[in-house]
Design a protein around this motif. Sequence first.
Motif, mmCIF file in Angstrom:
data_model
loop_
_atom_site.group_PDB
_atom_site.id
_atom_site.type_symbol
_atom_site.label_atom_id
_atom_site.label_comp_id
_atom_site.label_asym_id
_atom_site.label_seq_id
_atom_site.Cartn_x
_atom_site.Cartn_y
_atom_site.Cartn_z
ATOM 1 N N MET A 127 0.805 -1.000 0.042
ATOM 2 C CA MET A 127 -0.028 -0.099 -0.102
ATOM 3 C C MET A 127 0.723 1.182 -0.044
ATOM 4 O O MET A 127 0.476 2.169 -0.632
ATOM 5 N N LEU A 128 1.799 1.196 0.783
ATOM 6 C CA LEU A 128 2.714 2.170 0.759
ATOM 7 C C LEU A 128 3.497 2.520 -0.540
ATOM 8 O O LEU A 128 3.652 3.930 -1.078
ATOM 9 N N MET A 129 4.129 1.438 -1.171
ATOM 10 C CA MET A 129 4.603 1.597 -2.373
ATOM 11 C C MET A 129 3.514 2.395 -3.533
ATOM 12 O O MET A 129 4.011 3.027 -4.482
ATOM 13 N N LEU A 130 2.075 1.725 -3.564
ATOM 14 C CA LEU A 130 1.087 2.154 -4.334
ATOM 15 C C LEU A 130 0.892 3.856 -4.103
ATOM 16 O O LEU A 130 0.945 4.447 -4.832
ATOM 17 N N LEU A 131 0.834 4.123 -2.798
ATOM 18 C CA LEU A 131 0.751 5.705 -2.566
ATOM 19 C C LEU A 131 1.802 6.628 -3.067
ATOM 20 O O LEU A 131 1.713 7.637 -3.622
ATOM 21 N N ALA A 132 2.976 5.895 -2.896
ATOM 22 C CA ALA A 132 4.251 6.467 -3.207
ATOM 23 C C ALA A 132 4.141 6.823 -4.889
ATOM 24 O O ALA A 132 4.591 7.847 -5.434
ATOM 25 N N GLY A 133 4.082 5.617 -5.575
ATOM 26 C CA GLY A 133 3.704 5.722 -7.043
ATOM 27 C C GLY A 133 2.589 6.777 -7.445
ATOM 28 O O GLY A 133 2.899 7.561 -8.293
ATOM 29 N N VAL A 134 1.546 6.780 -6.572
ATOM 30 C CA VAL A 134 0.389 7.673 -7.409
ATOM 31 C C VAL A 134 0.916 9.169 -6.706
ATOM 32 O O VAL A 134 0.774 10.111 -7.512
#
Length: 375
Positions: free
Chosen positions: A152-159
């Motif tokens: 989830m953190l990586m997804l938020l970082a990408g967005v």
Amino acid sequence: MAEDPSGTFQVPLWRAIAVFRFASMAYVVAVAAFNVTDYAHPLGVIPALVVLTGWSVVSTYLYARPAWRGWPLLGTDLAVTLVLLLASPWVVGRTAIDGGVPSLAVAWQACPVLAWAVSGGRRRGAIAALIVGAADVTVRAQLTHASATGLMLMLLAGVAVGHVARLAVESEQRLQRAVEIEAATRERERLARGIHDSVLQVLALVQRRAAHLDGEAAELARLAGEQEAALRALVGGRPPRQRAASEVDFRTILDGYASPTVSIAAPATPVRLPAGVAHEIGAAVGAALDNVERHCGSQTRAWVLLEEEAGTVTVSVRDDGPGIPAGRLTEAAREGRLGVAQSIRGRMADLGGTVEIVSAAGEGTEVELRLKVTG
């Protein structure tokens, strides 16, 4: 790192990714050194760290050059990360991973996600995060709270990074547009000064000297006055005075060009056009007829045909002159003689129309103006 002339606002983001890549690489090396005794195949960590370190250096060098930031580099960056992740169960051991030992990539696996986000925005960053996250999940026996949080953190970082990168691109485009407007304004002011000191004074002089005369001289004074006012509005950046009528019958404008040498053929029913559009097309027709008289002689015959069909207005101007030699229009534009380029093509291009010129030696010239009129 090399400067990016096409994305100045993105340069700090690419530099930040480079810093993060080497910082996370150092962290991976430290984690591997600390946990190597728990690895299933400790010797396997050596080639993994060589690949990770080598790719960090190579990718940083390539990302520093805007021309290389395409799909081959982005795909390779993601592939190297996936290889390291998928090699983790063999090098580290699935039992050790399930026991809490990090995979080979650890934080370094976020590097391609950030690169994809900066290069393509939120959507591309989210896609890379999901791919890397899915690979990270497959190396574990089960999805734990910690691994789900990491995904989830990586997804938020990408967005988030993709959103910032997109804002940077939009800001740069707006800045570029503002710079262009400022440059155009300065050029307009420079031209206005030159025109005011030459052309406008000559037109004003012609108007004053010939206003009290009769016949063609009076008409010349009137035309000089109209052109002076229009030219002052143009160089001053003011829109021309709007005509009272919202629509006009275009046939009446063409009728003004009829003469013993110019024949007008138009439909029997009115051809209604917005006033501004009608007068611009009429001016283009007038420029075409002026070219006939100037280059072929005042006795050259010309025919103007107006057609309206399926919402398209077509005006054809044909003459029986000697025709236009091949390459003459291009040569005239280079010499600064822009009658066709600006008075005809330029006007129609501004309206969203097209111009087609057909000419052959000894067979005259035909200029076809075509405009799609939306109701």
